[in-house]
Write a protein that holds these residues in place. Structure first.
Motif, PDB file in Angstrom:
ATOM      1  N   VAL A  81       0.756  -1.144  -0.133  1.00 12.23           N
ATOM      2  CA  VAL A  81       0.033  -0.092   0.079  1.00 12.23           C
ATOM      3  C   VAL A  81       0.870   1.152   0.002  1.00 12.23           C
ATOM      4  CG1 VAL A  81      -1.706   1.389   1.407  1.00 12.23           C
ATOM      5  CG2 VAL A  81      -1.853  -1.276   1.253  1.00 12.23           C
ATOM      6  N   ASP A  82       0.676   2.129  -0.787  1.00  5.79           N
ATOM      7  CA  ASP A  82       1.411   3.438  -0.902  1.00  5.79           C
ATOM      8  C   ASP A  82       0.874   4.381   0.082  1.00  5.79           C
ATOM      9  OD1 ASP A  82       1.138   6.432  -2.322  1.00  5.79           O
ATOM     10  OD2 ASP A  82       2.940   5.388  -2.945  1.00  5.79           O
ATOM     11  N   GLU A 141      -2.349   6.373  -0.656  1.00  2.00           N
ATOM     12  CA  GLU A 141      -3.472   5.240  -0.809  1.00  2.00           C
ATOM     13  C   GLU A 141      -3.835   5.446   0.675  1.00  2.00           C
ATOM     14  OE1 GLU A 141      -2.736   2.433  -4.623  1.00  2.00           O
ATOM     15  OE2 GLU A 141      -1.639   1.900  -2.628  1.00  2.00           O
ATOM     16  N   GLU A 189      -7.646   6.463   2.074  1.00  2.00           N
ATOM     17  CA  GLU A 189      -8.397   5.447   2.812  1.00  2.00           C
ATOM     18  C   GLU A 189      -8.701   5.956   4.298  1.00  2.00           C
ATOM     19  OE1 GLU A 189     -11.098   2.162   2.783  1.00  2.00           O
ATOM     20  OE2 GLU A 189      -9.933   3.065   1.277  1.00  2.00           O
TER      21      GLU A 189
END
Length: 67
Positions: free
Chosen positions: A52-53, A56, A60
């Motif tokens: 997961v970046d 990102e 979220e």
């Protein structure tokens, strides 16, 4: 306004469709809140480990619990 953007409307719809709709909906909201908080608390190297970046993860984390 859609039902996914209004928690009261979403709860109303869920409770009309199932005896356990409201309970299920509240449980999902609780999971959303806690999983997003955990994601936001993770360090960059842990995010990298799960693919997961950081941007990102931040996007979220900022989502409302009902989405």
């Amino acid at each position: 306004m859609t039902s996914t953007s209004n928690p009261k409307l979403t709860a109303s719809i869920a409770s009309k469709h199932s005896k356990y709709g409201l309970t299920s909906l509240l449980a999902q909201w609780w999971r959303n809140h806690h999983s997003r908080k955990a994601l936001g608390d993770m360090e960059k190297h842990h995010l990298h480990d799960i693919g997961v970046d950081p941007a990102e993860a931040e996007a979220e984390r900022r989502k409302p619990f009902w989405r």
